[in-house]
Design a protein around this motif. Sequence first.
Motif, PDB file in Angstrom:
ATOM      1  N   HIS A 285       0.867  -1.184   0.000  1.00 36.48           N
ATOM      2  CA  HIS A 285       0.000   0.000   0.000  1.00 36.48           C
ATOM      3  C   HIS A 285       0.897   1.224   0.000  1.00 36.48           C
ATOM      4  O   HIS A 285       1.834   1.330   0.781  1.00 36.48           O
ATOM      5  N   LEU A 286       0.568   2.171  -0.896  1.00 30.09           N
ATOM      6  CA  LEU A 286       1.355   3.399  -1.018  1.00 30.09           C
ATOM      7  C   LEU A 286       0.456   4.604  -0.842  1.00 30.09           C
ATOM      8  O   LEU A 286      -0.650   4.634  -1.374  1.00 30.09           O
TER       9      LEU A 286
ATOM     10  N   PHE B 195      -0.832  -4.384  -5.380  1.00 24.92           N
ATOM     11  CA  PHE B 195      -0.722  -2.922  -5.307  1.00 24.92           C
ATOM     12  C   PHE B 195      -2.044  -2.263  -4.899  1.00 24.92           C
ATOM     13  O   PHE B 195      -3.084  -2.514  -5.503  1.00 24.92           O
TER      14      PHE B 195
ATOM     15  N   ILE C  94      -2.843   1.708  -4.193  1.00 24.62           N
ATOM     16  CA  ILE C  94      -2.122   2.972  -4.306  1.00 24.62           C
ATOM     17  C   ILE C  94      -3.063   4.142  -4.054  1.00 24.62           C
ATOM     18  O   ILE C  94      -4.067   4.303  -4.746  1.00 24.62           O
ATOM     19  N   ASP C  95      -2.714   4.952  -3.087  1.00 27.82           N
ATOM     20  CA  ASP C  95      -3.520   6.112  -2.722  1.00 27.82           C
ATOM     21  C   ASP C  95      -2.925   7.374  -3.356  1.00 27.82           C
ATOM     22  O   ASP C  95      -1.963   7.320  -4.116  1.00 27.82           O
TER      23      ASP C  95
ATOM     24  N   THR D 224       1.025  10.103  -4.912  1.00 30.28           N
ATOM     25  CA  THR D 224       2.019   9.112  -5.320  1.00 30.28           C
ATOM     26  C   THR D 224       2.231   9.143  -6.826  1.00 30.28           C
ATOM     27  O   THR D 224       1.311   9.438  -7.598  1.00 30.28           O
TER      28      THR D 224
ATOM     29  N   SER E 239       3.820   6.263  -9.384  1.00 30.82           N
ATOM     30  CA  SER E 239       4.277   4.872  -9.391  1.00 30.82           C
ATOM     31  C   SER E 239       4.594   4.416 -10.805  1.00 30.82           C
ATOM     32  O   SER E 239       3.723   4.432 -11.686  1.00 30.82           O
TER      33      SER E 239
ATOM     34  N   SER F 231      -7.205   2.071  -6.422  1.00 35.40           N
ATOM     35  CA  SER F 231      -5.998   2.720  -6.939  1.00 35.40           C
ATOM     36  C   SER F 231      -6.313   3.596  -8.145  1.00 35.40           C
ATOM     37  O   SER F 231      -5.621   4.595  -8.396  1.00 35.40           O
TER      38      SER F 231
ATOM     39  N   ALA G 248      -4.111   8.681  -7.347  1.00 33.99           N
ATOM     40  CA  ALA G 248      -2.759   8.197  -7.594  1.00 33.99           C
ATOM     41  C   ALA G 248      -2.397   8.363  -9.063  1.00 33.99           C
ATOM     42  O   ALA G 248      -3.246   8.226  -9.948  1.00 33.99           O
TER      43      ALA G 248
ATOM     44  N   ILE H  63      -0.181   6.674 -11.956  1.00 38.76           N
ATOM     45  CA  ILE H  63       0.351   5.326 -12.172  1.00 38.76           C
ATOM     46  C   ILE H  63       0.728   5.153 -13.644  1.00 38.76           C
ATOM     47  O   ILE H  63      -0.037   5.549 -14.534  1.00 38.76           O
TER      48      ILE H  63
END
Length: 389
Positions: free
Chosen positions: A257-258, A284, A286-287, A290, A292, A310, A315, A317
């Motif tokens: 978790h990010l 994954f 993802i918040d 971020t 990524s 996510s 996020a 990505i």
Amino acid sequence: MRKHTLLLSLFGLAVSPAQAQVKGTAFGFATGTTGGGSATAAAPSSLAQLKQWITDSTPRVILINRTWDFAGSEGTTTGQCCSTRTTTCSGGSSAGQASIQTTCDDGTWVSCTYDNAAKSPLDVGSNKSIVGVGSSGVLKGKGLRIRGGNSNVIIQNIHITNLNPQYVWGGDAITLDGADRVWIDHNKISLIGRQFIVSGWGKGGHVTISNNEFDGKTSWSSGCNGKHYWTLLLLGLEDWYTFANNWIHDVSGRAPHLGTDYTNSKIFFHAVNNYFQNVGGHAFDIDTNTWSLLEGNYFSSVTTPLTADSLTSGALIYDVPTVDSAGACNAYLGYICEWNRLSGSGTWTARTDTAVLTQAASLKQYLISHIPVADVPTKVVAAAGVGKV
């Protein structure tokens, strides 16, 4: 590294200078991390000395050439833990986990006894290399924490295990909170009550997590499926992560978790050539706040490689879903990204936010190369974990 042939006799185990140093050089975002540097490598002679060496301000190369068992060293606590529907596990392949906490609004209190040492990690001082010898280095019942502005730490070839695995909040294996320049390499983490790796609300800083085995097999699982849920929770205030060549298996969540909106956190995460295997939940998650870049990762029997949240959290990505998206990296990064592969797994939703490539372009000196994704399962399993440096 010293080239003489003097052998150090430590607890009856001969340790040559070649065995007594960090292997390899920190890469990715931990580039420049030297740990204890050229300090004379030595093994502690007692639990008290181990604690002193890890926590003091002297640059050190600390050899872990045996199992250091902290269980019982700080006593135990018997009291009440919170039991919810995930504790009793009607069916499933494991017992559940009760929670060590002060309120229990969503469950009932049950009696519990837990080890105190696991709940108070060792605070690692700056300029430390903590290095396992062969496959003998084990920290049992105690985690490590880097905080308060401490930096330049290498943790290599250590097995961290048995931190109250039957209880949520039983202990974290590695914590980053107000840290910088940390290389976590070729370790194994198993049987942990809470997070394998966690960052606090402070900075994690420049971190490389490489060639580790995250082993989630457990007899106590919040999902009642014999798989550990609390894998990696990375929420730091200003962090850059290289996450490369890791074997993440038999877990069920936060893998990783990010990100968070609780603070003005900013996290850049480069995940390269990791092998996710038998994940009975999500990889994954993802918040917001971020960026990524996910490339060359292999998902085998992973229920949810990338959570639906996510995609709506804010996020950013870039997950390299197609040949065209791989080629598009070249204009920004100077190389063609590697696509991600799935086998017997859920959906890998295409997401190609060019803002990630723009951010990555400013960090090119820290980006690492990849191997073909088809080679990931064999090569990562062969190299990840302890005794394989």
